[in-house]
Design an enzyme around this catalytic site. Structure first.
Site, PDB file in Angstrom:
ATOM      1  N   GLU A 104       0.841  -1.202   0.000  1.00  0.00           N
ATOM      2  CA  GLU A 104       0.000   0.000   0.000  1.00  0.00           C
ATOM      3  C   GLU A 104       0.871   1.245   0.000  1.00  0.00           C
ATOM      4  O   GLU A 104       1.899   1.299   0.676  1.00  0.00           O
ATOM      5  CB  GLU A 104      -0.907  -0.001   1.227  1.00  0.00           C
ATOM      6  CG  GLU A 104      -1.885   1.160   1.295  1.00  0.00           C
ATOM      7  CD  GLU A 104      -2.857   1.026   2.459  1.00  0.00           C
ATOM      8  OE1 GLU A 104      -3.411   2.059   2.865  1.00  0.00           O
ATOM      9  OE2 GLU A 104      -3.051  -0.097   2.965  1.00  0.00           O
ATOM     10  N   GLU A 108      -3.290  10.178   3.412  1.00  0.00           N
ATOM     11  CA  GLU A 108      -4.505  10.437   4.170  1.00  0.00           C
ATOM     12  C   GLU A 108      -4.489  11.897   4.604  1.00  0.00           C
ATOM     13  O   GLU A 108      -3.463  12.387   5.085  1.00  0.00           O
ATOM     14  CB  GLU A 108      -4.623   9.536   5.401  1.00  0.00           C
ATOM     15  CG  GLU A 108      -4.928   8.091   5.074  1.00  0.00           C
ATOM     16  CD  GLU A 108      -5.160   7.245   6.307  1.00  0.00           C
ATOM     17  OE1 GLU A 108      -5.818   6.205   6.182  1.00  0.00           O
ATOM     18  OE2 GLU A 108      -4.683   7.636   7.394  1.00  0.00           O
ATOM     19  N   ARG A 132       5.364   3.193   8.813  1.00  0.00           N
ATOM     20  CA  ARG A 132       6.370   4.073   8.212  1.00  0.00           C
ATOM     21  C   ARG A 132       5.750   5.459   7.982  1.00  0.00           C
ATOM     22  O   ARG A 132       5.826   6.028   6.899  1.00  0.00           O
ATOM     23  CB  ARG A 132       6.869   3.498   6.896  1.00  0.00           C
ATOM     24  CG  ARG A 132       7.528   2.114   7.024  1.00  0.00           C
ATOM     25  CD  ARG A 132       8.067   1.651   5.682  1.00  0.00           C
ATOM     26  NE  ARG A 132       8.755   0.384   5.791  1.00  0.00           N
ATOM     27  CZ  ARG A 132       8.225  -0.800   5.462  1.00  0.00           C
ATOM     28  NH1 ARG A 132       6.959  -0.862   5.018  1.00  0.00           N
ATOM     29  NH2 ARG A 132       8.930  -1.907   5.563  1.00  0.00           N
TER      30      ARG A 132
END
Length: 284
Positions: A104, A108, A132
């Site tokens: 992924e 966000e 991370r």
């Protein structure tokens, strides 16, 4: 072509079948390139497919995904985020593969009280493991107009960009035993949802439902990428620039300026979280 680029290109050719070539997608329309996957009508395609909006109210948020899966590419989208008091809301925009050991690449946008800066949260997952996080305050009002948020993903690195300015780089360091997304195709997803248990000031500020519906807008999607289907990946004709693209000195300088001025959290400097030493990739 230097030796490392040649080797990566050879590995890419061996692991990705390119039996069918296609033209890159430029400004694909939302009605042809995307499916609205949830929200019971709160996601809308408007203006003959040129605009998509997601809405959130107390009952539900909404989301969409690309019809296609990609394995390496340059992905661009223009977003205009939720205006006003958006505290508690999250607008997620990310690439993700399937399965329990997913990869992924994650943007966000964490909502804010009116007048406070938006927080842009980034993360990279490999084989189902993330942790991370890097976070930034944006240096403009992302609710006043559309801005371009991009991911460059090639065999060398992943680069997060805002209006073509690199803000974060995650390098391919597999020679150090660090996993890197390279085999699992990903779709592009986006969603608008309520996360007031953590999104704004660690959950101290809750969503003000009197301001609902909250709406985020999208336009000018572009994917210059290898499209994966049926276990095979089809890539743009010729040698796409993005496949071997690295950051030059000018781009690295721009990234360092953004990180110095606007980064508010970096897992690579969090000594409380990693008292025994930072993850290996933090040294590069």
């Amino acid at each position: 072509m230097d030796r490392s680029t040649f080797i990566l290109s050879l590995l890419f050719t061996l692991t990705v079948s390119t039996t069918t070539l296609f033209s890159p997608v430029f400004a694909g329309t939302f009605d042809t390139e995307f499916d609205i996957t949830w929200g019971d009508g709160r996601g809308k395609v408007l203006n003959n497919g040129e605009l998509l909006t997601l809405s959130l109210d107390r009952a539900s948020g909404s989301g969409f995904q690309t019809k296609k899966e990609y394995l390496f590419g340059k992905i661009d989208m223009q977003l205009k985020l939720v205006p006003g008091n958006s505290a508690g809301t999250v607008t997620a925009y990310y690439l993700k593969s399937k399965g329990d050991t997913w990869d992924e690449i994650d943007f966000e946008f964490l909502g804010n009280l009116t007048g406070d800066p938006y927080t842009m949260h980034t993360n990279v997952y490999t084989q189902g493991k993330g942790d991370r996080e890097q976070q930034f305050h944006l240096w403009f009002d992302p609710t006043a107009d559309f801005h371009t948020y991009s991911v460059l993903w090639n065999p060398h690195h992943i680069v997060f960009m805002v209006d073509d300015i690199p803000v974060r780089e995650f390098k391919n360091l597999q020679h150090m035993g660090i996993q890197y997304p390279k085999l699992q195709p990903m779709r592009l997803y986006s969603s608008l949802w309520n996360a007031d248990q953590w999104a704004t000031r660690g959950g101290l500020v809750k969503t003000d439902w009197s301001k609902a519906p909250f709406t985020a807008s999208y336009r000018n999607f572009r994917a210059d990428a290898c499209v994966s289907s049926g276990g095979r990946s089809s890539c743009p004709a010729g040698s796409p620039r993005w496949f071997s693209q690295r950051l030059d000195l000018t781009a690295e300088d721009k990234m360092r300026v953004v990180q110095r001025k606007y980064m508010i959290y970096n897992y690579c400097t969090d000594t409380k979280r990693f008292p025994q030493g930072f993850p290996k990739e933090c040294r590069h």
